[in-house]
Scaffold this motif. Structure first.
Motif, mmCIF file in Angstrom:
data_model
loop_
_atom_site.group_PDB
_atom_site.id
_atom_site.type_symbol
_atom_site.label_atom_id
_atom_site.label_comp_id
_atom_site.label_asym_id
_atom_site.label_seq_id
_atom_site.Cartn_x
_atom_site.Cartn_y
_atom_site.Cartn_z
ATOM 1 N N GLU A 92 -28.722 -42.831 4.322
ATOM 2 C CA GLU A 92 -29.278 -44.143 3.982
ATOM 3 C C GLU A 92 -28.902 -45.196 5.020
ATOM 4 O OE1 GLU A 92 -29.661 -47.079 0.085
ATOM 5 O OE2 GLU A 92 -28.011 -45.651 0.189
ATOM 6 N N GLY A 93 -27.810 -44.975 5.749
ATOM 7 C CA GLY A 93 -27.359 -45.977 6.710
ATOM 8 C C GLY A 93 -26.530 -45.346 7.808
ATOM 9 N N THR A 94 -25.790 -46.192 8.506
ATOM 10 C CA THR A 94 -24.994 -45.724 9.646
ATOM 11 C C THR A 94 -23.491 -45.910 9.437
ATOM 12 O OG1 THR A 94 -25.211 -47.893 10.712
ATOM 13 C CG2 THR A 94 -26.872 -46.235 11.241
ATOM 14 N N ALA A 95 -23.111 -46.623 8.408
ATOM 15 C CA ALA A 95 -21.689 -46.895 8.175
ATOM 16 C C ALA A 95 -20.962 -45.628 7.748
ATOM 17 C CB ALA A 95 -21.527 -47.970 7.101
ATOM 18 N N PRO A 96 -19.731 -45.435 8.224
ATOM 19 C CA PRO A 96 -18.938 -44.313 7.721
ATOM 20 C C PRO A 96 -18.511 -44.577 6.280
ATOM 21 C CG PRO A 96 -17.614 -45.671 9.188
ATOM 22 C CD PRO A 96 -19.005 -46.214 9.254
ATOM 23 N N GLY A 97 -18.451 -43.503 5.490
ATOM 24 C CA GLY A 97 -17.959 -43.629 4.126
ATOM 25 C C GLY A 97 -16.444 -43.562 4.087
ATOM 26 N N LEU A 98 -15.904 -43.475 2.895
ATOM 27 C CA LEU A 98 -14.450 -43.403 2.736
ATOM 28 C C LEU A 98 -13.897 -42.093 3.300
ATOM 29 C CD1 LEU A 98 -14.233 -44.838 -0.891
ATOM 30 C CD2 LEU A 98 -13.388 -45.946 1.191
ATOM 31 N N GLY A 99 -14.683 -41.033 3.249
ATOM 32 C CA GLY A 99 -14.231 -39.757 3.787
ATOM 33 C C GLY A 99 -13.190 -39.058 2.948
ATOM 34 N N TRP A 100 -13.103 -39.403 1.673
ATOM 35 C CA TRP A 100 -12.144 -38.732 0.802
ATOM 36 C C TRP A 100 -12.628 -37.339 0.412
ATOM 37 C CZ3 TRP A 100 -11.225 -43.355 -3.082
ATOM 38 C CH2 TRP A 100 -10.587 -44.401 -2.400
ATOM 39 N N LEU A 101 -13.949 -37.130 0.502
ATOM 40 C CA LEU A 101 -14.541 -35.810 0.274
ATOM 41 C C LEU A 101 -15.372 -35.445 1.498
ATOM 42 C CD1 LEU A 101 -15.788 -36.187 -3.426
ATOM 43 C CD2 LEU A 101 -13.785 -34.913 -2.635
ATOM 44 N N LYS A 115 -41.269 -38.551 -8.094
ATOM 45 C CA LYS A 115 -41.128 -39.831 -7.427
ATOM 46 C C LYS A 115 -39.681 -40.053 -6.989
ATOM 47 C CE LYS A 115 -44.861 -42.045 -10.049
ATOM 48 N NZ LYS A 115 -45.211 -43.163 -10.962
ATOM 49 N N VAL A 116 -39.530 -40.798 -5.936
ATOM 50 C CA VAL A 116 -38.209 -41.222 -5.470
ATOM 51 C C VAL A 116 -38.183 -42.753 -5.552
ATOM 52 C CG1 VAL A 116 -36.587 -41.215 -3.523
ATOM 53 C CG2 VAL A 116 -38.058 -39.223 -3.935
ATOM 54 N N PRO A 117 -37.197 -43.340 -6.246
ATOM 55 C CA PRO A 117 -35.950 -42.723 -6.725
ATOM 56 C C PRO A 117 -36.111 -41.845 -7.966
ATOM 57 C CG PRO A 117 -36.040 -45.017 -7.417
ATOM 58 C CD PRO A 117 -37.215 -44.797 -6.515
ATOM 59 N N HIS A 118 -35.144 -40.967 -8.136
ATOM 60 C CA HIS A 118 -34.980 -40.213 -9.373
ATOM 61 C C HIS A 118 -34.424 -41.182 -10.396
ATOM 62 C CE1 HIS A 118 -32.058 -37.413 -11.699
ATOM 63 N NE2 HIS A 118 -33.230 -37.416 -12.317
ATOM 64 N N MET A 119 -35.186 -41.443 -11.442
ATOM 65 C CA MET A 119 -34.769 -42.467 -12.407
ATOM 66 C C MET A 119 -35.071 -41.996 -13.825
ATOM 67 S SD MET A 119 -35.680 -46.527 -12.394
ATOM 68 C CE MET A 119 -37.449 -46.245 -12.285
ATOM 69 N N GLY A 120 -34.060 -42.029 -14.671
ATOM 70 C CA GLY A 120 -34.225 -41.650 -16.065
ATOM 71 C C GLY A 120 -33.190 -40.630 -16.509
ATOM 72 N N ARG A 141 -26.993 -34.986 -21.696
ATOM 73 C CA ARG A 141 -27.983 -35.786 -20.980
ATOM 74 C C ARG A 141 -27.349 -37.063 -20.429
ATOM 75 N NH1 ARG A 141 -31.268 -38.075 -24.188
ATOM 76 N NH2 ARG A 141 -33.158 -38.189 -22.912
ATOM 77 N N PHE A 142 -27.728 -37.408 -19.193
ATOM 78 C CA PHE A 142 -27.170 -38.592 -18.545
ATOM 79 C C PHE A 142 -28.281 -39.394 -17.865
ATOM 80 C CE2 PHE A 142 -23.724 -35.619 -18.931
ATOM 81 C CZ PHE A 142 -22.667 -36.412 -19.337
ATOM 82 N N TYR A 143 -27.990 -40.676 -17.668
ATOM 83 C CA TYR A 143 -28.975 -41.579 -17.074
ATOM 84 C C TYR A 143 -28.723 -41.733 -15.573
ATOM 85 C CZ TYR A 143 -32.159 -45.456 -16.481
ATOM 86 O OH TYR A 143 -33.199 -46.252 -16.065
ATOM 87 N N PHE A 144 -29.758 -41.458 -14.781
ATOM 88 C CA PHE A 144 -29.675 -41.500 -13.319
ATOM 89 C C PHE A 144 -30.606 -42.567 -12.750
ATOM 90 C CE2 PHE A 144 -28.410 -37.205 -14.379
ATOM 91 C CZ PHE A 144 -27.527 -36.792 -13.391
ATOM 92 N N VAL A 145 -30.170 -43.205 -11.664
ATOM 93 C CA VAL A 145 -31.033 -44.050 -10.834
ATOM 94 C C VAL A 145 -30.538 -43.893 -9.394
ATOM 95 C CG1 VAL A 145 -31.960 -46.334 -10.345
ATOM 96 C CG2 VAL A 145 -31.329 -45.748 -12.679
ATOM 97 N N HIS A 146 -31.246 -43.070 -8.580
ATOM 98 C CA HIS A 146 -30.777 -42.873 -7.206
ATOM 99 C C HIS A 146 -31.856 -42.216 -6.361
ATOM 100 C CE1 HIS A 146 -29.600 -38.429 -7.710
ATOM 101 N NE2 HIS A 146 -30.032 -38.813 -8.889
ATOM 102 N N SER A 147 -31.820 -42.517 -5.067
ATOM 103 C CA SER A 147 -32.729 -41.895 -4.100
ATOM 104 C C SER A 147 -32.015 -40.885 -3.211
ATOM 105 C CB SER A 147 -33.373 -42.973 -3.207
ATOM 106 O OG SER A 147 -34.132 -43.876 -3.979
#
Length: 201
Positions: A92-101, A115-120, A141-147
């Protein structure tokens, strides 16, 4: 005390209210003293990867969070974007993450009428017997909102999967570092179960 990190992104009030509802002491704070005193940490997040990392850095909490997670081994739960930031980076971007995983986040490829995002709402399949998902079954069952979704470098880090065109990682865990792609604070009794499991670790 469970501390929800306030760095300007996330459903802070909803997470706090659900933890209080199930009987756990919780605070929401962006104060370094509160983060240092926390016994467990929740890293929430909604929005873009680069903005999340930029805000986390500008909050002045990055060094403290690294110390708590990597040196003191305090249990940490990343939620949604908070889970994605646990990794080394994201497409999604260029920034480094935390890198813990180890691993990075990639975008869903649209197709097959999806469709993207996956929502519902979506079903979760627990993997590797991690205590974060104790008591949950394939009918949870869990609620998701993410691309974007995480790709773990080590399959042992995958704590749960879901399907949206492909099987994707919906929960992760390595030692004290845990994350869920879904929103437990919006997932009713199943979300309560995940937060309760985390609080009882």
């Amino acid at each position: 005390m469970i501390t929800v990190v306030d760095y300007g992104m996330g459903n802070l009030g909803s997470i706090k209210n659900m933890l209080k509802k199930i009987g756990h002491a919780v605070s929401v704070s962006g104060d370094s003293k509160d983060i240092k005193a926390a016994t467990k940490i929740i890293l929430p997040g909604v929005g873009s990867f680069d903005e999340g990392m930029a805000r986390l850095k500008s909050s002045g909490l990055l060094d403290i969070l690294n110390t708590k997670a990597l040196k003191q081994k305090a249990p940490v739960l990343g939620i949604c974007l908070g889970m994605q930031m646990l990794f080394e980076g994201s497409d999604e971007g260029t920034a480094p993450g935390l890198g813990w995983l180890n691993g990075r986040c990639v975008r869903f490829a649209p197709g097959n009428g999806l469709k993207v995002p996956h929502m519902g709402w979506n079903l979760l399949t627990p993997e590797n017997g991690n205590p974060l998902l104790k008591g949950l079954t394939d009918s949870s069952r869990f609620y998701f909102v993410h691309s974007f979704h995480a790709r773990c470098a080590d399959p042992a880090d995958v704590a749960g999967t879901a399907e949206y065109g492909i099987e994707f990682t919906a929960a992760v865990a390595r030692g004290n570092i845990m994350g869920v792609q879904f929103h437990p604070e919006k997932s009713h009794r199943f979300g309560m179960a995940v937060l309760d499991n985390f609080a009882r670790l």
